[in-house]
Design a protein around this motif. Structure first.
Motif, mmCIF file in Angstrom:
data_model
loop_
_atom_site.group_PDB
_atom_site.id
_atom_site.type_symbol
_atom_site.label_atom_id
_atom_site.label_comp_id
_atom_site.label_asym_id
_atom_site.label_seq_id
_atom_site.Cartn_x
_atom_site.Cartn_y
_atom_site.Cartn_z
ATOM 1 N N SER A 77 8.353 -10.008 -18.909
ATOM 2 C CA SER A 77 9.629 -10.492 -18.374
ATOM 3 C C SER A 77 10.277 -11.480 -19.339
ATOM 4 N N LEU A 78 9.462 -12.231 -20.085
ATOM 5 C CA LEU A 78 10.020 -13.149 -21.080
ATOM 6 C C LEU A 78 10.639 -12.368 -22.233
ATOM 7 N N ALA A 79 9.985 -11.256 -22.618
ATOM 8 C CA ALA A 79 10.525 -10.389 -23.677
ATOM 9 C C ALA A 79 11.863 -9.783 -23.252
ATOM 10 N N VAL A 80 12.013 -9.455 -21.971
ATOM 11 C CA VAL A 80 13.285 -8.943 -21.462
ATOM 12 C C VAL A 80 14.336 -10.055 -21.458
ATOM 13 N N ALA A 81 13.945 -11.247 -20.977
ATOM 14 C CA ALA A 81 14.897 -12.356 -20.829
ATOM 15 C C ALA A 81 15.484 -12.809 -22.155
ATOM 16 N N VAL A 82 14.704 -12.711 -23.236
ATOM 17 C CA VAL A 82 15.165 -13.226 -24.527
ATOM 18 C C VAL A 82 16.193 -12.309 -25.200
ATOM 19 N N ILE A 83 16.306 -11.052 -24.714
ATOM 20 C CA ILE A 83 17.240 -10.100 -25.314
ATOM 21 C C ILE A 83 18.664 -10.385 -24.837
ATOM 22 N N ASN A 84 19.583 -10.456 -25.791
ATOM 23 C CA ASN A 84 20.981 -10.770 -25.492
ATOM 24 C C ASN A 84 21.746 -9.483 -25.177
ATOM 25 N N VAL B 141 12.243 -13.691 -13.741
ATOM 26 C CA VAL B 141 11.281 -13.918 -14.819
ATOM 27 C C VAL B 141 9.999 -14.447 -14.188
ATOM 28 N N ILE B 142 8.858 -13.872 -14.583
ATOM 29 C CA ILE B 142 7.577 -14.326 -14.050
ATOM 30 C C ILE B 142 7.179 -15.594 -14.791
ATOM 31 N N GLY B 143 6.969 -16.672 -14.043
ATOM 32 C CA GLY B 143 6.741 -17.979 -14.649
ATOM 33 C C GLY B 143 8.068 -18.731 -14.713
ATOM 34 N N GLU B 144 8.012 -19.983 -15.135
ATOM 35 C CA GLU B 144 9.220 -20.816 -15.226
ATOM 36 C C GLU B 144 9.678 -20.902 -16.673
ATOM 37 N N VAL B 145 10.889 -20.439 -16.943
ATOM 38 C CA VAL B 145 11.436 -20.508 -18.300
ATOM 39 C C VAL B 145 11.810 -21.958 -18.594
ATOM 40 N N ILE B 146 11.298 -22.483 -19.701
ATOM 41 C CA ILE B 146 11.599 -23.877 -20.053
ATOM 42 C C ILE B 146 12.390 -23.974 -21.359
ATOM 43 N N ASP B 147 12.511 -22.873 -22.066
ATOM 44 C CA ASP B 147 13.299 -22.888 -23.306
ATOM 45 C C ASP B 147 13.771 -21.464 -23.572
ATOM 46 N N LEU B 148 15.013 -21.324 -24.021
ATOM 47 C CA LEU B 148 15.543 -19.993 -24.282
ATOM 48 C C LEU B 148 16.681 -20.055 -25.287
ATOM 49 N N GLU B 149 16.552 -19.260 -26.322
ATOM 50 C CA GLU B 149 17.635 -19.055 -27.278
ATOM 51 C C GLU B 149 17.730 -17.549 -27.469
ATOM 52 N N LEU B 150 18.782 -16.937 -26.914
ATOM 53 C CA LEU B 150 18.889 -15.479 -26.887
ATOM 54 C C LEU B 150 18.747 -14.872 -28.278
ATOM 55 N N ASP B 151 18.010 -13.757 -28.315
ATOM 56 C CA ASP B 151 17.738 -13.014 -29.553
ATOM 57 C C ASP B 151 16.972 -13.845 -30.579
ATOM 58 N N GLN B 152 16.412 -14.964 -30.150
ATOM 59 C CA GLN B 152 15.629 -15.813 -31.053
ATOM 60 C C GLN B 152 14.238 -16.080 -30.478
ATOM 61 N N ARG B 153 14.199 -16.888 -29.420
ATOM 62 C CA ARG B 153 12.902 -17.313 -28.891
ATOM 63 C C ARG B 153 13.032 -17.721 -27.427
ATOM 64 N N ALA B 154 11.890 -17.775 -26.736
ATOM 65 C CA ALA B 154 11.862 -18.231 -25.342
ATOM 66 C C ALA B 154 10.444 -18.692 -25.015
ATOM 67 N N ILE B 155 10.358 -19.610 -24.050
ATOM 68 C CA ILE B 155 9.058 -20.121 -23.603
ATOM 69 C C ILE B 155 9.057 -20.159 -22.078
ATOM 70 N N SER B 156 7.938 -19.733 -21.480
ATOM 71 C CA SER B 156 7.776 -19.880 -20.032
ATOM 72 C C SER B 156 6.386 -20.413 -19.729
ATOM 73 N N ILE B 157 6.282 -20.996 -18.531
ATOM 74 C CA ILE B 157 5.017 -21.574 -18.070
ATOM 75 C C ILE B 157 4.635 -20.914 -16.755
ATOM 76 N N MET B 158 3.340 -20.567 -16.613
ATOM 77 C CA MET B 158 2.856 -20.003 -15.352
ATOM 78 C C MET B 158 1.530 -20.663 -14.994
#
Length: 197
Positions: free
Chosen positions: A116-123, A74-91
């Motif tokens: 990459s965040l859009a990919v990571a959030v998919i379950n 994932v590009i940037g650092e993921v700091i929050d993730l709930e699959l199929d709901q939401r995610a946050i990253s910092i760069m």
């Protein structure tokens, strides 16, 4: 009016508690002191540097749940993730991510963080971007921090998951994108349907 050291340190501690991902540079501007003074204050208050604060927020609980790609991809650092709901990253926009002549971030880095965040959030074991609608709102410069927030908002008429990603510098929107994501679940019969035509 100049603050005393104890007042500044008290306010510094409160600020970091409220906004744990604030940089030393932002703190130095906020309190009108040097970055070195901020670092010394943090040391005296036993407040870790930003990267350690990010890691302490990012728990193993969701680190292990990313399915579609390894977390380190994932590009940037993921700091929050709930699959199929939401995610946050910092760069953080470093010198490697900008044009040398004007210190403006290259657009493909902002896109890569959001995509990459859009990919990571998919379950799902496989998630691929099939279509995007993007808008760059303003230029991002070296030294700024981009916070990308992804939200899954249902499916389109082809069964692709729709992920909205908004990227901010401080509280200002700098990039927005809608990502239509193919995933293997929900598409198992799609290939057979196409082959049968």
């Amino acid at each position: 009016m100049r603050r005393t050291k104890s007042e500044r340190q008290r306010m510094l501690k409160e600020t970091i508690e409220q906004t744990p991902f604030i940089t030393d540079e932002e703190l130095s501007r906020k309190f009108s002191v040097s970055i070195q003074t901020i670092r010394l204050d943090r040391l005296e208050l036993s407040i870790p540097e930003l990267r350690q604060r990010i890691r302490s927020v990012a728990t193993d609980q969701w680190n292990e749940t990313v399915k579609a790609l390894p977390l380190e991809e994932v590009i940037g650092e993921v700091i929050d993730l709930e699959l199929d709901q939401r995610a946050i990253s910092i760069m953080d926009i470093s010198s490697e991510l900008v044009f040398s002549r004007n210190k403006i971030a290259r657009g493909h880095h902002l896109f890569a963080q959001a995509n990459s965040l859009a990919v990571a959030v998919i379950n799902d074991e496989l998630a691929l971007t099939v279509k995007t609608e993007l808008k760059f709102i303003r230029q991002v410069k070296q030294g700024e921090r981009v916070i990308a927030k992804a939200t899954v908002e249902g499916k389109d008429d082809k069964g692709h998951s729709i992920v909205h990603v908004n990227s901010f510098v401080e509280n200002e929107l700098v990039f927005t994108g809608v990502f239509h994501m193919y995933q293997t679940s929900g598409h198992k019969g799609e290939q057979n349907d196409e082959n049968s035509n």
